[in-house]
Design an enzyme around this catalytic site. Sequence first.
Site, PDB file in Angstrom:
ATOM      1  N   LYS A 140       0.782  -1.243   0.310  1.00 34.15           N
ATOM      2  CA  LYS A 140      -0.501   0.124  -0.448  1.00 34.15           C
ATOM      3  C   LYS A 140       0.873   1.082  -0.032  1.00 34.15           C
ATOM      4  CE  LYS A 140      -4.235  -2.146   2.202  1.00 34.15           C
ATOM      5  NZ  LYS A 140      -4.686  -2.088   3.976  1.00 34.15           N
ATOM      6  N   LYS A 230      18.002  -5.965  14.287  1.00 38.66           N
ATOM      7  CA  LYS A 230      18.212  -7.026  13.941  1.00 38.66           C
ATOM      8  C   LYS A 230      19.461  -7.596  12.742  1.00 38.66           C
ATOM      9  CE  LYS A 230      16.955 -11.196  14.575  1.00 38.66           C
ATOM     10  NZ  LYS A 230      16.303 -12.717  14.542  1.00 38.66           N
ATOM     11  N   LYS A 233      20.932 -10.160   6.057  1.00 44.13           N
ATOM     12  CA  LYS A 233      21.613 -10.112   4.789  1.00 44.13           C
ATOM     13  C   LYS A 233      21.135  -9.542   4.168  1.00 44.13           C
ATOM     14  CE  LYS A 233      22.140 -15.084   5.311  1.00 44.13           C
ATOM     15  NZ  LYS A 233      21.233 -16.336   4.654  1.00 44.13           N
TER      16      LYS A 233
END
Length: 364
Positions: A140, A230, A233
């Site tokens: 959205k 956190k 990658k």
Amino acid sequence: MQRQCRRLFSTSIAEPNSSKRRVIFSGIQPTGVPHLGNYLGALANWVKLQRDALPEDELLFSIVGWHAMTLPQPPKQLSDARTDILAVLLAIGIDPTRSIIFHQEHNPNHTELAWIFNCITPVGKLRRMTTWKSRLAASKNQGDDAEMDETGLNVGLFAYPVLQAADILLYNRATHVPVGDDQTQHLELSRVIADQFNRNFKAKRQLFPLPTQLSTSSKRILSLRDPTSKMSKSAPDASSRILLTDSSSQIASKIRSAVTDSISGITYDPVNRPGTANLLTILAACNDEDVNKTVSGYVGKNHGALKADVTEAVVEMLKGPRKEYERLKMDKEYLRRVAQEGADKARVKSEVTMMEVRERIGLL
């Protein structure tokens, strides 16, 4: 949350009528070489599970390629990532003579059971999945038209929690699942699906027990550049993560540039000093000790000393696995053989469950 589908999930299974024997299943997506957070948060636990397992315990570790396809994956990149992660698992100490290591897509029973589960899973349950709602919100935000909310979002991303339920229940029908709090909702869906199947296809005994969440200890390793998030990658800044294949100089450079703070002294305060706390967490994990013991050794020291120690510990910890990984990734025939033998064993084990599933639904 948007990449939650790429995380690890694990299943610890107690065999029916046995108080000792366990079957442990864990999966990881092939999204490239794991980083330090993956290793300290989960992969190291895999090695520990294997080391501490009783002789009668069985362990299965799967590279879950079908889950990786929920987000765009260039075929060559996905193929290379599958090989990389298999080599990594072997390099860190997963032993194919003790554990079953295989590619999920080499065992079609995963998708067969997932399809059967799809046919009994309410759409409303999947619409309430946090991962789907976060993807929907992102969609959205990317478009001006509110009607575009689901445009471009694939069915796999919507239904992958059902595949995860199949992964959990396929091997000897899981009863206990050690996962983090971020996977609690998915585990609850697995319980719903197991219960729905049992009620739809009744027999003298329930086929699927309802899996129960177990608490597992894992280290939450944060980004070196943004210690409020956190390690990931997908973060645009490559210096925010340490890959298991990074050289000693790359590791040193990344840790030197790690965000800390201007407060003097070293204390463990994850709320007010997340960067410093993250480095202490990494150091404690590398040394396999409690973080409080680690921080006690830094009275009167500064961040320079802490970063130097973290660098030394990480380099030493990853030195062996990195060397073994570089050797293994060149031995394509050995990797192919390990994957094939593992897949053969996994199919035999899962077929026991699928035979009874097919019989109960009328498709045997």
